[in-house]
Write an enzyme that holds these catalytic residues in place. Structure first.
Site, short mmCIF file in Angstrom:
data_model
loop_
_atom_site.label_atom_id
_atom_site.label_comp_id
_atom_site.label_asym_id
_atom_site.label_seq_id
_atom_site.Cartn_x
_atom_site.Cartn_y
_atom_site.Cartn_z
N GLY A 1 -8.37 12.35 22.81
CA GLY A 1 -7.79 12.04 21.53
C GLY A 1 -8.71 12.23 20.23
N VAL B 1 -3.39 15.17 28.02
CA VAL B 1 -3.90 14.09 29.02
C VAL B 1 -2.97 13.72 30.20
CG1 VAL B 1 -5.60 12.84 27.49
CG2 VAL B 1 -3.25 12.23 27.57
N SER C 1 -5.10 -1.97 23.47
CA SER C 1 -4.54 -2.65 22.43
C SER C 1 -4.10 -4.14 22.43
CB SER C 1 -3.30 -1.94 22.07
OG SER C 1 -2.64 -2.41 20.91
N TYR D 1 5.43 1.04 25.04
CA TYR D 1 3.84 0.86 24.58
C TYR D 1 2.94 -0.41 24.94
CZ TYR D 1 -0.05 1.27 21.08
OH TYR D 1 -1.36 1.51 20.35
P1 NAI Z 1 -4.06 8.71 16.29
O1 NAI Z 1 -2.30 9.02 16.43
O2 NAI Z 1 -4.41 8.93 14.94
O3 NAI Z 1 -4.51 9.27 17.41
C1 NAI Z 1 -4.25 9.41 18.88
C2 NAI Z 1 -4.86 10.74 19.36
O4 NAI Z 1 -4.36 11.16 20.39
C3 NAI Z 1 -4.51 11.85 18.37
O5 NAI Z 1 -5.71 12.77 18.15
C4 NAI Z 1 -3.48 12.60 19.35
O6 NAI Z 1 -3.46 14.13 19.01
C5 NAI Z 1 -3.99 12.42 20.68
N1 NAI Z 1 -2.90 12.49 21.80
C6 NAI Z 1 -1.67 12.25 21.70
N2 NAI Z 1 -0.95 12.56 22.90
C7 NAI Z 1 -1.83 13.23 23.52
C8 NAI Z 1 -1.73 13.80 24.57
N3 NAI Z 1 -0.50 14.07 25.48
N4 NAI Z 1 -2.85 14.45 25.36
C9 NAI Z 1 -4.06 14.61 24.44
N5 NAI Z 1 -4.17 13.94 23.27
C10 NAI Z 1 -3.04 13.35 22.79
O7 NAI Z 1 -4.04 7.20 16.52
P2 NAI Z 1 -5.25 6.12 16.67
O8 NAI Z 1 -4.70 4.97 15.89
O9 NAI Z 1 -6.22 6.82 16.42
O10 NAI Z 1 -5.29 5.62 18.16
C11 NAI Z 1 -6.31 5.85 19.28
C12 NAI Z 1 -5.77 5.01 20.32
O11 NAI Z 1 -6.21 3.60 19.79
C13 NAI Z 1 -4.57 5.07 21.06
O12 NAI Z 1 -4.73 5.01 22.19
C14 NAI Z 1 -3.88 3.78 20.30
O13 NAI Z 1 -2.70 3.32 21.04
C15 NAI Z 1 -4.97 2.79 20.32
N6 NAI Z 1 -4.80 1.83 19.40
C16 NAI Z 1 -4.67 2.00 17.94
C17 NAI Z 1 -4.29 0.77 17.12
C18 NAI Z 1 -4.22 0.96 15.59
O14 NAI Z 1 -4.22 0.13 15.09
N7 NAI Z 1 -4.39 2.37 14.99
C19 NAI Z 1 -4.38 -0.29 17.53
C20 NAI Z 1 -4.54 -0.63 19.18
C21 NAI Z 1 -4.50 0.44 19.94
#
Ligand code: NAI
Length: 278
Positions: free
Chosen positions: A14, A81, A160, A173
C-alpha cells in the site's frame, strides 16, 4: 539515519500513493539507504474502495524518485494483498530482482460498508474489510517468510488505535486491526528463533486520504463541515493536532532498525497522546 538499514531490501504494501502512510514509510527507508519495493493495487481497481488506490503510473514515478533522489534501487510490484496468486507472482519477481527480503511493512488497509452498526452491516463488506486489513497480513507474511527466515529481519504491521479502542460504526475495521495486533504477537513469538522481530504501530489520526474521507463522511452524517469535524477531533488529542504520515514512518523505521533490537511483539501507539495506556 539508521546505518544498519543501508542496503537492506524492504517491501511496503500500500505504498503507491504519495499521500499515504505507506509512501512515507517507503521514503523513510529509501532515505536510510534501503532498496525498496513499492507495492499497491496498480492497474487493478477496487470498485468497492471509496478512497483512491495506488495506481501504476504513480508507483513507477515513486520508483524513479527514490532511485534519483536517494540513490537506492527500487521496483514497483503491483499486487492485491488479498490475492494469493498475485502475491506469489510478486514475490517471485522480488526474489529474482533482489534475492533477499529483510523488512516487510504490512501497511495496506481500507474500510468498506461504513458507517454501519453490527446489526445492519452488510456481510460482504464486513468480510472484505477483515480480508484487506487482517487476512492480508497473514497472506503476505506467509509468502515472504521463506525469504526472511534464513537471514532474519523485521516485520512492522500497521495496525490502528481502532484496534485498541472501538470506533463507532466501523466495527469490521476495529476487529481486523485488533486481529493485526494479536497476529503481531503470534508472529513475534513464532519467529523470534529465526531472528525476526515483529512489531505493530497503532496510528491515531493521521492526515491522509483515509482521514479526509472520514471527516467528509462524519460531516455529511452530522450536518457539519469536514473542518469542524477535524477541529473536534483535535480536541481529543493531547498534542491538539493530527499526525503526519512521516511521523508514523519514523516509528516504523526505528522498529525495523537495530536500535529496536530488544523490542518484539509490541503494538506501539503513535497518536499524539490521543491514546495513553498504562
Ligand atoms: P490510504 O487509503 O491513503 O492508503 C492505503 C493504501 O492501501 C492505498 O495505497 C491503497 O491503494 C492500498 N490498498 C488498499 N487495498 C489494497 C489491496 N487489496 N491490495 C493492495 N493495496 C491495497 O490510507 P492510509 O491512511 O495511508 O492508511 C495506511 C494504513 O494505515 C492502513 O492500514 C490504515 O488502516 C492505517 N491507519 C491509518 C490511519 C489514519 O489516520 N490515516 C490511522 C490508523 C491506521
Amino acid at each position: 539515519m539508521y546505518e544498519d538499514l543501508k542496503g537492506k531490501t524492504v517491501l511496503v504494501t500500500g505504498s503507491g500513493k504519495r499521500s499515504g502512510i505507506g509512501y512515507a514509510v517507503a521514503r523513510k527507508f529509501a532515505e536510510n539507504g534501503s532498496n525498496v519495493i513499492i507495492s499497491d493495487l496498480g492497474d487493478q481497481q477496487d470498485k468497492d474502495n471509496p478512497i483512491p488506490t495506488g495506481q501504476s503510473g504513480e508507483m513507477n514515478e515513486i520508483v524513479e524518485e527514490f532511485k534519483s533522489e536517494c540513490g537506492v534501487d527500487a521496483m514497483a510490484a503491483a499486487f492485491d494483498v488479498t490475492d494469493n496468486k498475485s502475491i506469489q507472482t510478486a514475490v517471485s519477481s522480488i526474489m529474482k530482482r533482489f534475492s533477499r527480503l529483510d523488512v516487510l511493512c504490512n501497511n495496506a488497509g481500507a474500510t468498506f460498508g461504513v458507517p454501519n452498526a453490527i446489526h445492519t452491516y452488510d456481510e460482504a463488506a464486513w468480510m472484505k474489510t477483515i480480508d484487506v486489513n487482517l487476512h492480508s497480513v497473514f497472506k503476505v507474511s506467509r509468502a515472504v517468510l521463506p525469504m526472511m527466515m534464513t537471514k532474519g529481519g523485521a516485520i512492522v504491521n500497521v495496525a490502528s488505535r481502532a484496534g485498541k479502542v472501538p470506533p463507532l460504526f466501523n466495527g469490521a475495521y476495529a476487529v481486523a486491526k485488533a486481529g493485526v495486533i494479536m497476529m503481531t504477537k503470534v508472529m513475534a513469538r513464532e519467529l523470534a528463533g529465526n531472528g525476526i522481530r515483529v512489531n505493530a504501530v497503532c496510528p491515531g489520526q493521521i492526515m491522509t486520504d483515509l482521514e479526509s474521507w472520514r471527516f467528509d463522511l462524519e460531516a455529511q452524517f452530522l450536518g457539519t463541515t469536514a473542518e469542524q469535524q477535524k477541529e473536534e477531533m483535535c480536541k481529543t488529542i493531547a498534542l491538539n493536532r493530527l499526525g503526519s504520515p512521516a511521523e508514523v514512518a519514523k516509528l516504523v523505521a526505528y522498529l525495523a532498525s537495530d536500535q529496536a533490537s530488544y523490542l518484539t511483539g509490541q503494538a506501539v501507539n503513535v497518536t499524539g497522546g490521543q491514546l495513553m495506556e498504562l
